[in-house]
Design a protein around this motif. Structure first.
Motif, short mmCIF file in Angstrom:
data_model
loop_
_atom_site.label_atom_id
_atom_site.label_comp_id
_atom_site.label_asym_id
_atom_site.label_seq_id
_atom_site.Cartn_x
_atom_site.Cartn_y
_atom_site.Cartn_z
N HIS A 208 19.35 0.51 -56.95
CA HIS A 208 18.12 0.97 -56.33
C HIS A 208 17.65 0.05 -55.21
CE1 HIS A 208 17.90 2.25 -60.71
NE2 HIS A 208 18.10 3.37 -60.05
N ALA A 209 18.42 -1.00 -54.92
CA ALA A 209 18.04 -1.94 -53.88
C ALA A 209 18.29 -1.35 -52.50
CB ALA A 209 18.82 -3.24 -54.03
N GLU A 210 17.58 -1.88 -51.52
CA GLU A 210 17.72 -1.43 -50.12
C GLU A 210 17.96 -2.64 -49.24
OE1 GLU A 210 14.85 0.41 -46.62
OE2 GLU A 210 14.42 0.86 -48.72
N TYR A 211 19.00 -2.57 -48.40
CA TYR A 211 19.28 -3.67 -47.48
C TYR A 211 18.23 -3.69 -46.38
CZ TYR A 211 21.67 -6.60 -44.06
OH TYR A 211 21.99 -7.60 -43.16
N ALA A 212 17.70 -4.89 -46.10
CA ALA A 212 16.61 -5.01 -45.13
C ALA A 212 16.92 -6.00 -44.01
CB ALA A 212 15.33 -5.44 -45.85
N GLY A 213 18.20 -6.22 -43.70
CA GLY A 213 18.56 -7.10 -42.59
C GLY A 213 18.58 -8.56 -42.99
N PRO A 214 18.43 -9.48 -42.02
CA PRO A 214 18.21 -9.22 -40.60
C PRO A 214 19.49 -8.98 -39.81
CG PRO A 214 18.14 -11.57 -41.00
CD PRO A 214 18.34 -10.92 -42.34
N THR A 215 20.67 -9.29 -40.42
CA THR A 215 21.93 -9.12 -39.72
C THR A 215 22.37 -7.67 -39.75
OG1 THR A 215 22.59 -11.34 -40.43
CG2 THR A 215 24.34 -9.89 -39.63
N ALA A 216 22.85 -7.17 -38.62
CA ALA A 216 23.38 -5.80 -38.59
C ALA A 216 24.59 -5.72 -39.49
CB ALA A 216 23.73 -5.41 -37.16
N MET A 217 24.52 -4.88 -40.50
CA MET A 217 25.62 -4.77 -41.46
C MET A 217 25.56 -3.39 -42.11
SD MET A 217 26.37 -7.16 -44.83
CE MET A 217 26.58 -8.64 -43.84
N GLU A 218 26.72 -2.84 -42.40
CA GLU A 218 26.78 -1.59 -43.13
C GLU A 218 26.08 -1.77 -44.48
OE1 GLU A 218 27.27 2.00 -44.62
OE2 GLU A 218 27.83 1.49 -42.56
N PRO A 219 25.07 -0.93 -44.78
CA PRO A 219 24.31 -1.12 -46.02
C PRO A 219 25.16 -1.21 -47.27
CG PRO A 219 23.20 0.46 -44.60
CD PRO A 219 24.51 0.15 -43.95
N MET A 220 26.22 -0.40 -47.37
CA MET A 220 27.05 -0.44 -48.57
C MET A 220 27.76 -1.78 -48.71
SD MET A 220 26.51 2.18 -50.30
CE MET A 220 27.83 1.93 -51.49
N ARG A 221 28.13 -2.37 -47.58
CA ARG A 221 28.76 -3.68 -47.63
C ARG A 221 27.76 -4.73 -48.09
NH1 ARG A 221 30.62 -7.50 -42.66
NH2 ARG A 221 31.71 -9.08 -43.88
N ALA A 222 26.54 -4.63 -47.56
CA ALA A 222 25.50 -5.59 -47.96
C ALA A 222 25.20 -5.46 -49.45
CB ALA A 222 24.24 -5.35 -47.13
N LEU A 223 25.11 -4.24 -49.94
CA LEU A 223 24.83 -4.04 -51.36
C LEU A 223 25.98 -4.50 -52.23
CD1 LEU A 223 23.07 -0.56 -51.16
CD2 LEU A 223 22.01 -2.76 -51.72
N SER A 224 27.21 -4.43 -51.69
CA SER A 224 28.37 -4.96 -52.42
C SER A 224 28.25 -6.48 -52.57
CB SER A 224 29.66 -4.59 -51.68
OG SER A 224 30.78 -5.16 -52.33
N LEU A 225 27.77 -7.15 -51.52
CA LEU A 225 27.55 -8.60 -51.60
C LEU A 225 26.46 -8.91 -52.62
CD1 LEU A 225 27.67 -9.49 -47.78
CD2 LEU A 225 29.40 -10.06 -49.51
N LEU A 226 25.40 -8.10 -52.62
CA LEU A 226 24.33 -8.30 -53.59
C LEU A 226 24.85 -8.11 -55.02
CD1 LEU A 226 21.33 -8.72 -54.27
CD2 LEU A 226 21.01 -6.25 -54.00
N HIS A 227 25.69 -7.10 -55.20
CA HIS A 227 26.27 -6.85 -56.52
C HIS A 227 27.08 -8.06 -56.99
CE1 HIS A 227 29.17 -5.00 -59.43
NE2 HIS A 227 28.08 -4.38 -59.81
N ARG A 228 27.87 -8.62 -56.10
CA ARG A 228 28.66 -9.81 -56.43
C ARG A 228 27.75 -10.96 -56.83
NH1 ARG A 228 32.29 -13.18 -51.98
NH2 ARG A 228 33.18 -14.73 -53.40
#
Length: 239
Positions: free
Chosen positions: A30-50
């Motif tokens: 349920h998290a939402e990527y909020a920047g600040p670096t331009a990044m594909e949201p799914m990739r950012a959420l994958s990093l958060l998951h890790r």
């Protein structure tokens, strides 16, 4: 707990800047990527998951313009992972636990060798002044996770919470002395007043007429008298 800070804890939000939070694993859905670096949201959420899988803490950021029940948190990667600084919006009811950063006096042995003499002196000074000193930033993340976050260019981030104006001034004197005595020990810390306004200690020590303050919600300029007045108000209320 000092009466001034007990009062502040009631008045401020449950989550304050630099606090550390651990998410439930399902929170990533349920998290939402909020920047600040331009990044594909799914990739950012994958990093958060890790990160969450590793049971690593996230850092509470400034909380301006957020929907009810949301919290903005930061993920600070170690250099070996890319040293990215990413922000996410998460639901507060999906936070497993929270805590302030570790106390300086508890982690001196975990700091780089070159910092330890200066840190030990600072820990003695804040204890004598009765000032809580919580470590945040890359040092706190390294201490709590074991990940190599501190680099040769790192400073020690420490949040100092004096109860009175006299202690705040004494802190600035102490930090200036440490800067001269231990030039390798760089403190990039903030002095927090009972109103929840934080000022960089060096800026405060320069006795500027206006100060750049950071609160849970905003960054703004305030007059020194206003910043100082919060200490006096808290002292009168606690008397």
């Amino acid at each position: 707990m000092n009466a001034c800070w007990a009062m502040l804890d009631v008045e401020m939000n449950a989550f304050n800047r630099h606090d550390l939070v651990w998410l439930k694993l399902d929170a990533v859905k349920h998290a939402e990527y909020a920047g600040p670096t331009a990044m594909e949201p799914m990739r950012a959420l994958s990093l958060l998951h890790r990160w969450v899988l590793g049971n690593y803490p996230l850092i509470v950021a400034r909380q301006n313009d957020l929907p009810q029940g949301c919290l903005r948190v930061g993920l600070a990667e170690p250099a070996a992972w890319g040293k990215r600084r990413l922000a996410f919006l998460v639901n507060t009811d999906e936070i497993e636990r929270r805590q302030p950063g570790p106390l300086l006096g508890d982690i001196i042995h975990r700091l780089p060798q070159a910092w330890q003499a200066g840190a030990a002196e600072l820990a003695i000074s804040v204890k004598e002044l009765g000032v809580p000193a919580h470590v945040y930033g890359s040092t706190a993340i390294e201490v709590l996770t074991g990940l190599p976050c501190i680099t040769a260019n790192s400073d020690l981030d420490v949040l100092l919470k004096p109860a009175g104006w006299a202690a705040a001034k004494a802190l600035c004197v102490c930090l200036n002395q440490l800067r001269l005595k231990h030039p390798e020990f760089k403190v990039d810390g903030e002095v927090l007043n009972p109103a929840g306004d934080a000022v960089h200690w060096l800026e405060l020590s320069q006795k500027r007429v206006q100060l750049l303050v950071k609160s849970n919600q905003e960054v703004r300029l305030v007059n020194l008298d206003e910043y100082q007045g919060a200490f006096h108000l808290a002292e009168r209320s606690a008397a």
